[in-house]
Design a protein around this motif. Structure first.
Motif, PDB file in Angstrom:
ATOM      1  N   HIS A  87       8.907  22.935   2.959  1.00  0.00           N
ATOM      2  CA  HIS A  87       8.654  23.321   4.346  1.00  0.00           C
ATOM      3  C   HIS A  87       7.321  22.746   4.832  1.00  0.00           C
ATOM      4  O   HIS A  87       7.223  22.228   5.945  1.00  0.00           O
ATOM      5  N   TYR A  88       6.311  22.803   3.989  1.00  0.00           N
ATOM      6  CA  TYR A  88       4.951  22.456   4.391  1.00  0.00           C
ATOM      7  C   TYR A  88       4.786  20.952   4.618  1.00  0.00           C
ATOM      8  O   TYR A  88       4.094  20.524   5.546  1.00  0.00           O
ATOM      9  N   VAL A  89       5.415  20.124   3.771  1.00  0.00           N
ATOM     10  CA  VAL A  89       5.192  18.671   3.856  1.00  0.00           C
ATOM     11  C   VAL A  89       6.495  17.884   3.951  1.00  0.00           C
ATOM     12  O   VAL A  89       6.493  16.672   3.751  1.00  0.00           O
ATOM     13  N   GLY A  90       7.590  18.568   4.286  1.00  0.00           N
ATOM     14  CA  GLY A  90       8.880  17.879   4.322  1.00  0.00           C
ATOM     15  C   GLY A  90       8.924  16.718   5.299  1.00  0.00           C
ATOM     16  O   GLY A  90       9.614  15.722   5.068  1.00  0.00           O
ATOM     17  N   ASP A  91       8.172  16.810   6.406  1.00  0.00           N
ATOM     18  CA  ASP A  91       8.179  15.729   7.385  1.00  0.00           C
ATOM     19  C   ASP A  91       7.653  14.428   6.794  1.00  0.00           C
ATOM     20  O   ASP A  91       8.091  13.344   7.181  1.00  0.00           O
ATOM     21  N   ILE A  92       6.695  14.518   5.872  1.00  0.00           N
ATOM     22  CA  ILE A  92       6.131  13.309   5.277  1.00  0.00           C
ATOM     23  C   ILE A  92       6.853  12.951   3.984  1.00  0.00           C
ATOM     24  O   ILE A  92       7.312  11.828   3.793  1.00  0.00           O
ATOM     25  N   LEU A 146       7.365   6.260  -5.570  1.00  0.00           N
ATOM     26  CA  LEU A 146       5.929   6.247  -5.828  1.00  0.00           C
ATOM     27  C   LEU A 146       5.110   6.295  -4.543  1.00  0.00           C
ATOM     28  O   LEU A 146       3.944   6.708  -4.563  1.00  0.00           O
ATOM     29  N   ILE A 147       5.693   5.882  -3.423  1.00  0.00           N
ATOM     30  CA  ILE A 147       5.020   6.113  -2.136  1.00  0.00           C
ATOM     31  C   ILE A 147       4.918   7.614  -1.879  1.00  0.00           C
ATOM     32  O   ILE A 147       3.872   8.122  -1.459  1.00  0.00           O
ATOM     33  N   ALA A 148       6.011   8.327  -2.165  1.00  0.00           N
ATOM     34  CA  ALA A 148       5.988   9.785  -1.996  1.00  0.00           C
ATOM     35  C   ALA A 148       4.991  10.421  -2.958  1.00  0.00           C
ATOM     36  O   ALA A 148       4.193  11.290  -2.578  1.00  0.00           O
ATOM     37  N   ASN A 149       5.018   9.987  -4.224  1.00  0.00           N
ATOM     38  CA  ASN A 149       4.107  10.567  -5.202  1.00  0.00           C
ATOM     39  C   ASN A 149       2.661  10.189  -4.898  1.00  0.00           C
ATOM     40  O   ASN A 149       1.749  11.006  -5.058  1.00  0.00           O
ATOM     41  N   GLY A 150       2.435   8.954  -4.453  1.00  0.00           N
ATOM     42  CA  GLY A 150       1.081   8.534  -4.118  1.00  0.00           C
ATOM     43  C   GLY A 150       0.502   9.335  -2.962  1.00  0.00           C
ATOM     44  O   GLY A 150      -0.710   9.600  -2.923  1.00  0.00           O
ATOM     45  N   TRP A 151       1.370   9.734  -2.035  1.00  0.00           N
ATOM     46  CA  TRP A 151       0.889  10.562  -0.931  1.00  0.00           C
ATOM     47  C   TRP A 151       0.447  11.936  -1.437  1.00  0.00           C
ATOM     48  O   TRP A 151      -0.505  12.519  -0.910  1.00  0.00           O
ATOM     49  N   MET A 152       1.112  12.444  -2.459  1.00  0.00           N
ATOM     50  CA  MET A 152       0.689  13.712  -3.044  1.00  0.00           C
ATOM     51  C   MET A 152      -0.699  13.584  -3.686  1.00  0.00           C
ATOM     52  O   MET A 152      -1.474  14.541  -3.700  1.00  0.00           O
ATOM     53  N   THR A 164       3.014  24.771  14.115  1.00  0.00           N
ATOM     54  CA  THR A 164       4.195  24.766  13.237  1.00  0.00           C
ATOM     55  C   THR A 164       3.869  25.177  11.813  1.00  0.00           C
ATOM     56  O   THR A 164       4.769  25.430  11.019  1.00  0.00           O
ATOM     57  N   MET A 165       2.557  25.206  11.482  1.00  0.00           N
ATOM     58  CA  MET A 165       2.099  25.528  10.128  1.00  0.00           C
ATOM     59  C   MET A 165       2.667  24.533   9.112  1.00  0.00           C
ATOM     60  O   MET A 165       3.035  24.885   7.998  1.00  0.00           O
ATOM     61  N   ARG A 166       2.690  23.254   9.513  1.00  0.00           N
ATOM     62  CA  ARG A 166       3.226  22.210   8.637  1.00  0.00           C
ATOM     63  C   ARG A 166       2.351  20.965   8.753  1.00  0.00           C
ATOM     64  O   ARG A 166       1.706  20.731   9.770  1.00  0.00           O
ATOM     65  N   MET A 167       2.404  20.153   7.714  1.00  0.00           N
ATOM     66  CA  MET A 167       1.808  18.830   7.782  1.00  0.00           C
ATOM     67  C   MET A 167       2.800  17.901   8.479  1.00  0.00           C
ATOM     68  O   MET A 167       3.994  17.926   8.183  1.00  0.00           O
ATOM     69  N   GLU A 168       2.298  17.083   9.403  1.00  0.00           N
ATOM     70  CA  GLU A 168       3.162  16.182  10.171  1.00  0.00           C
ATOM     71  C   GLU A 168       2.608  14.767  10.128  1.00  0.00           C
ATOM     72  O   GLU A 168       1.387  14.559  10.041  1.00  0.00           O
ATOM     73  N   VAL A 169       3.496  13.795  10.207  1.00  0.00           N
ATOM     74  CA  VAL A 169       3.098  12.391  10.145  1.00  0.00           C
ATOM     75  C   VAL A 169       2.332  12.011  11.408  1.00  0.00           C
ATOM     76  O   VAL A 169       2.764  12.300  12.525  1.00  0.00           O
ATOM     77  N   THR A 170       1.219  11.343  11.202  1.00  0.00           N
ATOM     78  CA  THR A 170       0.454  10.778  12.319  1.00  0.00           C
ATOM     79  C   THR A 170       0.434   9.256  12.271  1.00  0.00           C
ATOM     80  O   THR A 170       0.255   8.606  13.291  1.00  0.00           O
ATOM     81  N   ASP A 171       0.616   8.707  11.081  1.00  0.00           N
ATOM     82  CA  ASP A 171       0.601   7.250  10.911  1.00  0.00           C
ATOM     83  C   ASP A 171       1.449   6.895   9.701  1.00  0.00           C
ATOM     84  O   ASP A 171       0.963   6.904   8.567  1.00  0.00           O
ATOM     85  N   PHE A 172       2.734   6.581   9.944  1.00  0.00           N
ATOM     86  CA  PHE A 172       3.632   6.290   8.819  1.00  0.00           C
ATOM     87  C   PHE A 172       3.219   4.996   8.116  1.00  0.00           C
ATOM     88  O   PHE A 172       3.425   4.843   6.911  1.00  0.00           O
ATOM     89  N   GLY A 173       2.611   4.078   8.858  1.00  0.00           N
ATOM     90  CA  GLY A 173       2.110   2.861   8.231  1.00  0.00           C
ATOM     91  C   GLY A 173       1.060   3.156   7.179  1.00  0.00           C
ATOM     92  O   GLY A 173       1.023   2.511   6.125  1.00  0.00           O
ATOM     93  N   VAL A 175       0.924   5.874   5.416  1.00  0.00           N
ATOM     94  CA  VAL A 175       1.645   6.428   4.271  1.00  0.00           C
ATOM     95  C   VAL A 175       2.188   5.297   3.407  1.00  0.00           C
ATOM     96  O   VAL A 175       2.103   5.328   2.174  1.00  0.00           O
ATOM     97  N   LEU A 176       2.766   4.272   4.041  1.00  0.00           N
ATOM     98  CA  LEU A 176       3.364   3.165   3.303  1.00  0.00           C
ATOM     99  C   LEU A 176       2.318   2.325   2.587  1.00  0.00           C
ATOM    100  O   LEU A 176       2.562   1.825   1.481  1.00  0.00           O
ATOM    101  N   THR A 177       1.168   2.132   3.226  1.00  0.00           N
ATOM    102  CA  THR A 177       0.141   1.261   2.660  1.00  0.00           C
ATOM    103  C   THR A 177      -0.939   2.036   1.919  1.00  0.00           C
ATOM    104  O   THR A 177      -1.997   1.484   1.636  1.00  0.00           O
ATOM    105  N   ASN A 178      -0.682   3.272   1.622  1.00  0.00           N
ATOM    106  CA  ASN A 178      -1.610   4.111   0.863  1.00  0.00           C
ATOM    107  C   ASN A 178      -2.058   3.363  -0.396  1.00  0.00           C
ATOM    108  O   ASN A 178      -1.231   3.009  -1.240  1.00  0.00           O
ATOM    109  N   PRO A 179      -3.344   3.082  -0.564  1.00  0.00           N
ATOM    110  CA  PRO A 179      -3.773   2.305  -1.733  1.00  0.00           C
ATOM    111  C   PRO A 179      -3.433   2.964  -3.062  1.00  0.00           C
ATOM    112  O   PRO A 179      -3.139   2.272  -4.040  1.00  0.00           O
ATOM    113  N   VAL A 180      -3.447   4.294  -3.118  1.00  0.00           N
ATOM    114  CA  VAL A 180      -3.092   4.984  -4.356  1.00  0.00           C
ATOM    115  C   VAL A 180      -1.619   4.765  -4.677  1.00  0.00           C
ATOM    116  O   VAL A 180      -1.246   4.497  -5.827  1.00  0.00           O
ATOM    117  N   ALA A 181      -0.753   4.835  -3.668  1.00  0.00           N
ATOM    118  CA  ALA A 181       0.675   4.616  -3.880  1.00  0.00           C
ATOM    119  C   ALA A 181       0.952   3.194  -4.336  1.00  0.00           C
ATOM    120  O   ALA A 181       1.758   2.967  -5.255  1.00  0.00           O
TER     121      ALA A 181
END
Length: 528
Positions: A87-92, A146-152, A164-173, A175-181
């Protein structure tokens, strides 16, 4: 751990994840090795390379099926055991998983069928394209997971919405280019390539020891040695990148891996071996290598790596900021629809909202974090320290085995260049005995990655303790026992099928050569 819902939910997910990851690295690595072998077949027209592709393809298929069977359960667990997390991070978190299922998995699964049943129905080049698409699909599947895991590990491109009491995407790019992921992806797939290379090397060495399928085995060893050397070197280089990123985004994980209880003068020493004592905050019989940790962790000579004690103190400050954010959040949510939100509350949340997750650490001790005592704040700050000894030793097992793989594949690479792969019987036995070791290293790597993130399910955002579903202990115990039994049966089936296929060998009619005798013989001429 106490047998509570959080501990049992973690145990269940760890169990299924570790079982699942037995199959994944071999699938990723073998898919690329198959594509390389078939490419040589198409380029040269030599049927032995086609026999090699088919034989290793059967082992790939067995492993692929088991990977699918064990992986399906894991995605359902997010809804069953980790419903608040979903529920909390499903959007991302849901987006990469959905893309993995719709694109990578269907791409991979579709072309796997063509790979097995298209040999006599597709042209040689058409089948080669199919094999490469299987390999690409396997790697794409790993990418999205690993993009999903890297975001964690490093939650970027998202923000908390108080309404909404949830985390929501502000920049999907982002998320995709997350250096950790990205670092996790290349490091993990390189580890998968190493797993497959050592597997092919070891099985081929067994054939040479038995004097069976010698020409196929030598060619397979040549591919595995060169591919494995490149992969194992890549793992080392990319692991260094992961360590550098941890010093930026997961400082506590890095300090725990090194059992660095206090901040040391830069550049920090690397603890090669020792016995961490978390209760005493001391590492007994530690052997230090000067400057190495500072160079790896910061790539500089003058940047400090904070120790555990200092990070705990920092955690207390973040918890206090989080309490302020929590108080502002409650004020905002108390305003009825259409009402005016106090500017002070909005300003406070915008200022301290990034620390809200630290206030949630107090939920283990008090329902309302605003009522926490100093003692409870101190205990919550101590909770930010993951288990040090398991991390310390898992990391060193992983690194030590990685160095061994470089040495092993490098040795066989030199022997293949000199056409002396069967010159040393003892080396062939070492290769056979080494077959399970890459899995040990891979599982140790996942322990470092996931246990090192505790107590967070999402680093700095959502504590593991508040992310679970409200299930009963009995339910969890039953499902853990059920999963353990089913997955063990699947693993036994996999092992029996793999061993049966290896004993049978490839479908070819080349005469067998005599076994390699104990004494060292003159080098046999290895065909190109």
């Amino acid at each position: 751990m106490d047998l509570d819902i959080v501990a049992l939910s973690r145990l269940q997910f760890a169990l299924t994840a570790l079982y699942h990851f037995i199959f994944i690295p071999l699938t990723i690595g073998l898919s690329v090795i198959l594509a390389i072998m078939e490419t040589v077949y198409v380029m040269t027209g030599r049927t032995i390379w086609r026999d090699m592709t088919k034989f290793w393809g059967v082992l790939f298929g067995i492993n692929f099926a088991m990977g699918v069977a064990t992986g399906i359960v894991m995605e359902f667990q997010f809804g069953m055991n980790w419903s608040y997390y979903s529920h909390y991070v499903g959007d991302i978190f849901g987006a990469p998983l959905a893309i993995e299922g719709l694109m990578a998995f269907f791409l991979e699964a579709t072309f796997v069928g063509l790979f097995f049943f298209g040999w006599d129905k597709l042209s040689a080049r058409g089948h080669l394209v199919t094999t490469w698409l299987v390999a690409i699909g396997s790697n794409f599947s790993a990418l999205w997971i690993l993009i999903a895991n890297g975001w964690m590990q490093n939650p970027v491109g998202a923000a908390f919405n108080p309404q909404t009491m949830r985390m929501e995407v502000t920049d999907f790019g982002a998320v995709l280019t997350n250096p950790v992921a990205q670092a996790k992806f290349v490091h993990t797939v390189s580890a998968g390539y190493t797993v497959a290379a050592i597997f092919v090397l070891g099985v081929s060495a067994w054939y040479l020891l038995k004097g069976r399928h010698v020409q196929l085995a030598k060619r397979s060893m040549t591919v595995a040695a060169s591919f494995g050397l490149a992969a194992s070197l890549s793992v080392a280089v990319l692991g260094d990148e992961s360590g550098y990123l941890a010093s930026e985004h997961q400082k506590m994980k890095l300090a725990a891996i090194e059992a660095m209880w206090e901040t040391e003068p830069a550049p920090a020493a690397f603890t090669a071996i020792g016995f961490p004592d978390q209760a005493a905050r001391e590492t007994h019989y530690a052997l230090h290598i000067p400057m190495v940790m500072g160079l790896i962790g910061t790539r500089s000579l003058d940047t400090e790596i904070p120790g555990i004690a200092q990070l705990v103190e920092r955690g207390q400050l973040l918890i206090r900021d989080g309490i302020k954010a929590y108080d502002a959040l409650q004020t905002i949510r108390a305003v009825p629809p259409g009402g005016v939100v106090p500017e002070a509350a909005t300003a406070m949340f915008e200022s301290k909202g990034q620390s809200l997750g630290y206030a949630l650490l107090l939920k283990r001790y008090v329902d309302d974090p605003r009522l926490a005592t100093q003692e409870q704040i101190a205990r919550a700050a101590l909770d930010t320290v993951p288990p040090v000894a398991p991390l310390f030793w898992s990391f060193r097992v992983m690194v030590g085995l990685g160095m061994f793989f470089i040495l092993l594949t490098g040795t066989f690479f030199v022997l293949s260049v000199r056409r002396r792969l069967d010159a040393h019987r003892w080396l062939l036995k070492v290769a056979v005995c080494a077959i399970p070791l890459p899995w040990v290293a891979a599982e140790a790597g996942w322990i470092v990655a996931e246990l090192g993130r505790q107590p967070w399910v999402i680093e700095g955002v959502l504590p593991t303790a508040v992310a679970v579903s409200n299930l009963g202990v009995t339910t969890l115990l039953i499902t853990i026992a059920g999963f353990a039994a089913i997955y063990t049966v699947l693993l036994v089936i996999e092992m029996k099928l793999m061993l049966k296929t290896i004993r049978k060998g490839p479908d070819q009619h080349a005469p067998a050569a005599p076994p390699v005798p104990p004494a060292v013989q003159p080098a046999a001429i290895q065909p190109a």
